[in-house]
Design an enzyme around this catalytic site. Structure first.
Site, PDB file in Angstrom:
ATOM      1  N   HIS A 168      -2.196  -1.571   1.310  1.00 44.59           N
ATOM      2  CA  HIS A 168      -3.193  -0.512   1.155  1.00 44.59           C
ATOM      3  C   HIS A 168      -2.564   0.671   0.421  1.00 44.59           C
ATOM      4  O   HIS A 168      -1.888   1.491   1.026  1.00 44.59           O
ATOM      5  CB  HIS A 168      -3.706  -0.071   2.528  1.00 44.59           C
ATOM      6  CG  HIS A 168      -4.635  -1.053   3.151  1.00 44.59           C
ATOM      7  ND1 HIS A 168      -5.975  -1.098   2.860  1.00 44.59           N
ATOM      8  CD2 HIS A 168      -4.412  -2.042   4.042  1.00 44.59           C
ATOM      9  CE1 HIS A 168      -6.545  -2.066   3.538  1.00 44.59           C
ATOM     10  NE2 HIS A 168      -5.616  -2.663   4.268  1.00 44.59           N
ATOM     11  N   GLU A 176      -3.993   3.272  -0.656  1.00 42.94           N
ATOM     12  CA  GLU A 176      -4.589   4.525  -0.178  1.00 42.94           C
ATOM     13  C   GLU A 176      -4.047   4.973   1.171  1.00 42.94           C
ATOM     14  O   GLU A 176      -4.266   6.110   1.589  1.00 42.94           O
ATOM     15  CB  GLU A 176      -6.115   4.386  -0.129  1.00 42.94           C
ATOM     16  CG  GLU A 176      -6.660   3.591   1.031  1.00 42.94           C
ATOM     17  CD  GLU A 176      -6.449   2.086   0.955  1.00 42.94           C
ATOM     18  OE1 GLU A 176      -6.824   1.409   1.926  1.00 42.94           O
ATOM     19  OE2 GLU A 176      -5.912   1.572  -0.045  1.00 42.94           O
ATOM     20  N   CYS A 217      -5.798  -5.059  -0.926  1.00 43.09           N
ATOM     21  CA  CYS A 217      -5.819  -5.843   0.313  1.00 43.09           C
ATOM     22  C   CYS A 217      -6.664  -7.103   0.135  1.00 43.09           C
ATOM     23  O   CYS A 217      -6.271  -7.983  -0.619  1.00 43.09           O
ATOM     24  CB  CYS A 217      -6.273  -4.990   1.496  1.00 43.09           C
ATOM     25  SG  CYS A 217      -5.916  -5.788   3.078  1.00 43.09           S
TER      26      CYS A 217
END
Length: 193
Positions: free
Chosen positions: A175, A177, A77
């Site tokens: 992102h 994750e 990001c």
């Protein structure tokens, strides 16, 4: 394998740590230059605003450490943007590792670009097992144009760099994750480098 998450108050650290723990990897959160330099893999997450992030990196001396790293490095990001030369966000000079400038979205769609969107034009080992048009999670108002370092694109509505690679520096605008099985696979691929 030692994995370090760079700590510069960049936000989003805990979700990255949890994603690694789900894969059985215990990462060290640190701003210590020697610990960072000795790690096998480095992850550079971030949320927030470019000039504040750069100020934190400078105060910790990380603006000098990060460009010298040679091990596999993953920016996430804001981490992708900080690796670039300059950002239109508050006219900010960045780390200047990737020789490209970050731009602000200028179109009729809402900004920030937030939510699930597709990946296209996948290239390289980070995307092994990831399918064209898989969905990942984005939250950003600024972007990297498509360039010679682009290894995946997104569109909002014009194409932009969803992921880039420059030498040992890999970086994602989305992102990983928070991107479900697709993001998990990309993290696994990074850890396997």
């Amino acid at each position: 394998m030692s994995v370090v998450i760079i700590d510069y108050k960049g936000g989003n650290v805990q979700s990255v740590k949890f994603a690694l723990e789900r894969l059985g990897v215990e990462a060290t959160l640190t701003a210590d230059a020697e610990v960072i330099r000795s790690a096998d893999k480095i992850i550079f997450p971030g949320e927030g605003e470019a000039s504040s992030a750069m100020q934190e990196l400078r105060e910790r001396g990380l603006d000098k450490v990060i460009p010298e790293l040679t091990q596999p490095f993953l920016g996430i990001c804001l981490g992708i943007q900080l690796l670039c030369r300059h950002s239109e966000e508050n006219d900010t000079q960045m780390l200047a590792i990737i020789p490209i400038n970050v731009r602000r979205f200028q179109h009729h769609l809402k900004v920030p670009h937030m939510g699930w969107n597709n990946l296209f034009n996948l290239q390289g080992e980070l995307f092994a097992g990831v399918k064209e048009q898989d969905y990942v999670y984005f939250v950003h108002s600024y972007y990297l144009p498509v360039c010679e370092y682009t290894i995946a694109t997104g569109a909002y509505p014009e194409p932009f760099s969803a992921a880039v690679r420059y030498k040992n520096f890999f970086a994602m605008q989305f992102h990983t994750e928070k991107s479900g099985p697709t993001g998990t696979r990309i993290i696994e691929n990074f850890l396997a480098l």
